[in-house]
Motif scaffolding. Structure first.
Motif: not given
Length: 108
Positions: A15-16, A18-20, A22-23, A26
């Protein structure tokens, strides 16, 4: 303090990650959008600048023409005040002659 299992730890790390990612995606998209916006603004400003330069050249040319015209009018103003001008107007427009002057017309 809670312990997490190996599976939970892997899920949290995924999750971290993926979040990283995605950030980062973006951020890259925002940077690209800002770049496109700046490029478009630059193009628009360059186009306006060309138009303003053309107008400036045109106005400079008009100023030069009017300054030349002003010089010609000042010379004409001086000429109008001369005796030669008065004589030309008297002869050409009014047909006047000096008393001792003889007018000879050619035969047709």
């Amino acid at each position: 303090m809670q312990f997490e299992s190996r599976w939970e730890k892997q899920q949290r790390l995924k999750r971290q990650k993926r979040s990283s990612v995605a950030g980062m995606i973006t951020a890259v998209i925002l940077v690209l959008l800002l770049g496109v916006a700046m490029w478009n603004g630059k193009r628009t400003l360059e186009k306006k600048n060309r138009i303003y330069e053309e107008q400036s050249e045109s106005l400079t040319q008009q100023i030069n023409e009017q300054q030349q015209r002003q010089k010609e009018l000042e010379e004409y103003k001086k000429y109008v005040k001369t005796k030669k001008f008065v004589e030309e107007v008297a002869k050409n427009k009014f047909g006047l002659l000096y008393p001792d002057e003889i007018l000879i017309k050619p035969d047709d």
